[in-house]
Design a protein around this motif. Structure first.
Motif, PDB file in Angstrom:
ATOM      1  N   PRO A 413      -0.183  -7.728  -1.498  1.00 41.30           N
ATOM      2  CA  PRO A 413      -0.044  -6.152  -1.589  1.00 41.30           C
ATOM      3  C   PRO A 413       0.895  -5.884  -2.093  1.00 41.30           C
ATOM      4  O   PRO A 413       1.077  -4.733  -2.869  1.00 41.30           O
ATOM      5  N   MET A 414       2.017  -6.772  -2.427  1.00 38.53           N
ATOM      6  CA  MET A 414       3.298  -6.267  -3.285  1.00 38.53           C
ATOM      7  C   MET A 414       2.923  -6.348  -4.842  1.00 38.53           C
ATOM      8  O   MET A 414       3.694  -5.490  -5.612  1.00 38.53           O
ATOM      9  N   THR A 415       1.829  -6.822  -5.133  1.00 36.12           N
ATOM     10  CA  THR A 415       1.347  -6.687  -6.756  1.00 36.12           C
ATOM     11  C   THR A 415       0.283  -5.344  -6.641  1.00 36.12           C
ATOM     12  O   THR A 415       0.275  -4.827  -7.582  1.00 36.12           O
ATOM     13  N   ARG A 421       0.089   1.990  -7.927  1.00 32.50           N
ATOM     14  CA  ARG A 421       1.165   2.927  -7.696  1.00 32.50           C
ATOM     15  C   ARG A 421       1.494   3.759  -6.697  1.00 32.50           C
ATOM     16  O   ARG A 421       1.839   4.901  -6.702  1.00 32.50           O
ATOM     17  N   THR A 422       1.172   3.206  -5.649  1.00 33.42           N
ATOM     18  CA  THR A 422       1.231   3.908  -4.306  1.00 33.42           C
ATOM     19  C   THR A 422       1.702   3.088  -3.391  1.00 33.42           C
ATOM     20  O   THR A 422       1.224   1.990  -3.126  1.00 33.42           O
ATOM     21  N   PRO A 423       2.528   3.515  -2.331  1.00 38.23           N
ATOM     22  CA  PRO A 423       3.075   2.667  -1.228  1.00 38.23           C
ATOM     23  C   PRO A 423       2.083   2.303  -0.340  1.00 38.23           C
ATOM     24  O   PRO A 423       1.223   3.065  -0.226  1.00 38.23           O
ATOM     25  N   ALA A 452       6.727  -2.236   4.538  1.00 41.14           N
ATOM     26  CA  ALA A 452       6.310  -1.228   3.619  1.00 41.14           C
ATOM     27  C   ALA A 452       6.682  -1.926   2.199  1.00 41.14           C
ATOM     28  O   ALA A 452       7.760  -2.235   1.677  1.00 41.14           O
ATOM     29  N   PHE A 453       5.402  -1.916   1.530  1.00 35.89           N
ATOM     30  CA  PHE A 453       5.502  -2.240   0.268  1.00 35.89           C
ATOM     31  C   PHE A 453       5.472  -1.148  -0.756  1.00 35.89           C
ATOM     32  O   PHE A 453       4.774  -0.191  -0.699  1.00 35.89           O
ATOM     33  N   LEU A 454       6.651  -1.015  -1.589  1.00 34.63           N
ATOM     34  CA  LEU A 454       6.865  -0.097  -2.329  1.00 34.63           C
ATOM     35  C   LEU A 454       6.948  -0.431  -3.857  1.00 34.63           C
ATOM     36  O   LEU A 454       7.469  -1.371  -4.256  1.00 34.63           O
TER      37      LEU A 454
END
Length: 908
Positions: A413-415, A421-423, A452-454
């Motif tokens: 998810p972090m990639t 380009r959306t959290p 929370a993946f930002l």
């Protein structure tokens, strides 16, 4: 076609519309306050009368009777500017409505745009007004805003008809005036549920004076402020003592709240937005109250901020009631929200000051985790198809290493958030497994249950990701999602800036390492250790430098210098000087002569370049030390008894400004002494002059040199009295000195260099010296001395080569120089053979022709020795050669041997 209607006439069903508007007022309730309340009232009044626009004036009959314009809607500035101040005792419609507490209408026909209807009555315009400015039939209608204690202002509407409104319109306007006026006098906080204990017993009669509305008009250019009677009462001030300055108002704000209140007002002034906040005030009797203030920015003719007008309420009772009856969970939520806001403000400041990536990670962890109750944070850079973690907290290193090895194609998810380009917010491990089954073991191995993946987006491109994680399940509220998304933008900018700094920082450090010696030599005569400390995080390349240069006959040149300034140009100058010193040192120049050549070099660089330098030569054969300084601090000399002194001599001017000759100081050092060389950054700062710094250095040396002074000549093999090798003791001493003199790098803006050298004397049994006659027999005597001495030293394998070298050197002296002649042999890490004479002429190698019978002696010397050279002495010169203690195979050319048999075989 539909029926034509005259402007301003009510149409069928208008009374029904008014009734709906009255119901709308009831529905609006107490959620409208201050400026928003007044703007809503204007909109309703303008809609009711089908007007062009409206305005609200606020004031108090008991405070000068004046009215100030607070809010406008739909009217041009050219009109409203002339209505900013209205005489409460004058004839204008707002003043009359405010004074009489009743509806007033006056015609505007024939009055110039922006000109108040001075002298106007209900029947027409004033005498002498400009004709044709306002269309025929235009009028202004005003209704008072009635609070519980009387009028607090007036609401006016500019209409396109001079006809009087109908009874239905009048009734609605009266209702609207009372509705707005009553709410202006109420506390800004809506009352809690009446079912709550204690609230139902609150009085329902007239408002307490402290609950009244205060109106204010602040000229931001002069600081003058005009307010009504209620304003001093709300602030707990005596009306007779106020001075009409904003300082009086600000002086009541609680000191803890003042900084952010001022910041909020400044932002309102320069952005033009509504100023709305709630803060504590300190009453003269020592009690603490709470007020809410709302203000609106007013612009001048040039569109620049000129005035701020607004209202203020006392909400202390509401705060007291809420404190008494609010549920603990709600109170905790409010406290958490305030604490979060505080953390976020501090985070923004910390990110603005962060320089390195490590700073960004630390600031993010310190403020984000407590703000949201999170337990883990990871920041990563995007490099190719992988995310490289650059900082983390709350995760085991093994887990982070595993993540760094996983390519982006694995669907982390972090990639994914970088591609989209959306959290992404995941509230539980079950949700994670459902959405990302390919990496379903991540929650268990990472020990987290919510994430929370930002994405970190800087300058429109993805640079990395930020992961905020929770040990337990966590439902992300809308506020939390918005805050985290906003913070990710701040972190992205800070990370990109820090990455650029780290990249330049790394290059600067590499440049500095290349310019300074990578490793100092450990020589028989000295054992050195050094430190270089840059001035700060922002300045990593400076002009401080040092070097240890081996010379002939166990002599060592020790040099330290400081190019004034910081930056690449100064570092390049430093490198040029260091190279020049090494070149000149090979010429065996004296310290004063070497500095003279350096001074010429720096002078040629220009008027903006200056440097200080200390050049020192130590001779292990007689423990002598000769030094010269060009504007540089003197070295600290530490004797074995731990006494410390600084050689007293003229430092001369810095290189580039000096006039040779340079003064030379000669010392004799006891065996095992310490030489401590340093630049001014170590002993001088804004809080400490150089004399104080040298005194501190002496105290530090006396307290920390016991281990470094103890030891044995063979320091590389045998430990000293402290149980450490000598080199390790010197390294420890460098750490002690820098820690004592530079406890924090904030104390100095200059870089610092430190060079500590322990001296060793060459034992007398490793030296042998003989005088020789100024006669051809000298070559034979030299060979005999060499043969006997090398046999005593168990170096017979070197005998033939050394005899050949000594014979050739002595033969050259007999032929081309003059006495007295001396032969000396030195045994240390190499075997040195020296022949000295009384001539200052320097021998040179030349190419001899095939038919020449001589001229190849120095070629022979160069061929069979490792090094050779010439140095000048007080009585002439000395020619020296060096050989390794273990013999090396040497191949001589036939022409080098055959034509010099006289030199090799002459015994007489």
């Amino acid at each position: 076609m539909g029926e034509r209607r005259a402007p301003g006439l009510r149409i069928r069903g208008a009374d029904h519309v008014s009734e709906k508007r009255e119901r709308l007022l009831a529905l609006a309730g107490d959620d409208l306050r201050g400026i928003e309340l007044l703007r809503f009232a204007i909109q309703q009044a303008v809609a009711e009368l089908a007007g062009l626009g409206g305005m609200v004036h606020l004031g108090s009959p008991g405070f000068g009777g004046g009215l100030r314009l607070a809010v406008t809607s739909g009217l041009p500035p050219a009109f409203t500017q002339a209505w900013e101040r209205v005489d409460g005792n004058g004839p204008l419609a707002p003043a009359r409505a405010f004074r009489d507490g009743a509806f007033v209408q006056a015609s505007l026909a024939g009055i110039g745009h922006g000109m108040p209807e001075h002298g106007a009555t209900a029947n027409g315009p004033p005498d002498g007004a400009e004709a044709g400015s306002w269309p025929a039939g235009t009028a202004i209608a005003a209704v008072p805003l009635l609070g519980s204690g009387g009028p607090v202002g007036a609401l006016s509407v500019v209409t396109v008809s001079s006809r009087k409104p109908s009874a239905g319109h009048r009734a609605f306007l009266d209702t609207l005036g009372r509705w707005a006026g009553e709410r202006l006098g109420r506390s800004t906080a809506p009352p809690p549920d009446p079912a709550l204990t204690g609230w139902a017993e609150q009085p329902t009669g007239p408002q307490d004076p402290l609950q009244a509305v205060g109106t204010w008009d602040w000229d931001i250019r002069t600081g003058d402020i005009i307010w009504n009677d209620a304003m001093p009462t709300v602030l707990g001030l005596d009306p007779d003592t106020v001075d009409g300055r904003i300082d009086t108002w600000m002086g009541t704000i609680h000191p803890d709240d003042l900084p952010w209140v001022l910041s909020d007002m400044d932002e309102a002034i320069y952005t033009g937005r509504m100023h709305s906040t709630e803060y504590r005030v300190c009453h003269p009797d020592g009690t603490i109250g709470w007020v809410r203030v709302r203000g609106q920015m007013m612009l001048d003719d040039n569109g620049e901020p000129a005035r701020m007008v607004g209202t203020l309420w006392d909400v202390s009772r509401t705060h007291d009631v809420l404190e008494a009856i609010i549920e603990p969970q709600a109170r905790n939520a409010e406290s958490a929200s305030a604490e979060r806001a505080s953390h976020i403000r501090r985070l923004a400041g910390a990110l603005a000051e962060a320089v390195t990536v490590r700073d960004v990670v630390a600031a993010s962890a310190d403020h984000i985790l407590p703000s949201f109750g999170a337990s883990g944070l990871m920041l990563s850079f995007l490099e190719g198809d992988r995310l490289r973690p650059v900082g983390f907290t709350g995760y085991p290193k093994e887990f982070v290493d595993r993540i760094s090895r996983m390519p982006a194609s694995w669907g982390l998810p972090m990639t994914g958030v970088l591609r989209e380009r959306t959290p992404t917010f995941i509230s539980s491990s079950e949700e994670y497994i459902e959405r990302y089954p390919a990496t379903a073991d991540i929650p268990a191995t990472g020990g987290k249950q919510a994430w929370a993946f930002l994405p970190l987006i800087a300058s429109g491109r993805p640079v990395g990701s930020c992961v905020v994680s929770f040990t337990d399940r966590h439902q992300f509220t809308g506020v939390e999602r918005n805050l985290l998304t906003t913070l990710s933008g701040l972190i992205a900018q800070a990370m990109e800036r820090a990455r650029l700094y780290d990249r330049e920082h790394t290059r600067a450090r590499e440049l500095q390492r290349e310019l300074l010696p990578r490793e100092l030599p450990s020589l028989p005569a000295v054992t050195p250790a050094a430190r270089y400390l840059p001035a700060s995080k922002d300045i990593e390349v400076g002009g401080d430098w040092y070097d240890v240069i081996p010379l002939s006959a166990d002599r060592v040149a020790i040099v330290i210098g400081d190019v004034m300034g910081h930056g690449v140009a100064e570092a390049v100058t430093m490198a040029r000087l260091r190279t020049a010193v090494r070149t000149l040192a090979d010429l065996e120049l004296s310290p004063d002569e070497l500095l003279s050549h350096l001074n010429d070099l720096v002078s040629e660089l220009g008027d903006d370049f200056y440097a200080t330098c200390l050049y020192l030569v130590y001779d292990a054969t007689n423990r002598s030390c000769a030094l010269a300084r060009a504007g540089h601090p003197p070295p600290a000399v530490v004797h074995p008894d731990r006494t410390v002194h600084f050689p007293d001599a003229d430092p001369n001017s810095p290189l580039g400004a000096a006039t040779p000759p340079f003064d030379t100081v000669e010392l004799e050092l006891p065996e095992g002494s310490l030489l401590v060389l340093y630049t001014d950054g170590l002993v001088e700062s804004a809080t400490m002059d150089i004399d104080q710094g040298m005194a501190e250095l002496a105290r530090a040396l006396r307290g920390t040199t016991s281990g470094a002074l103890a030891g044995h000549r063979d320091h590389a093999a045998q430990p000293d009295a402290t149980g450490l090798h000598c080199a390790e003791c010197l390294e420890s001493l460098c750490d002690h000195l820098t820690a004592a003199l530079l406890p924090s790098r904030q104390r100095t803006t200059d870089d610092a260099a430190l060079l500590v050298v322990r001296t060793h004397a060459l034992p007398s049994e490793d030296m042998a010296c003989w005088p020789l006659p100024d006669h051809p027999r000298a070559a034979g005597e030299a060979r005999e001395h060499v043969r006997a001495q090398l046999h005593d030293w168990d170096l017979d394998d070197l005998s033939m080569t050394t005899e050949l070298l000594a014979s050739e050197l002595v033969g050259n002296v007999v032929r081309h120089a003059k006495g007295p002649i001396h032969l000396r042999l030195l045994r240390s890490n190499v075997l040195t053979c020296e022949v000295s004479d009384g001539s200052p002429t320097t021998p040179r190698i030349r190419r001899a022709a095939d038919t020449d019978e001589g001229g190849r002696g120095l070629q022979l010397v160069a061929a069979i020795s490792r090094r050779w050279g010439t140095r000048f002495t007080a009585t002439g010169k000395c020619i020296w050669t060096e050989q390794p203690l273990m013999p090396e195979s040497t191949t001589l050319l036939p022409e080098q041997v055959g034509l010099d048999l006289y030199d090799l075989l002459d015994d007489e």
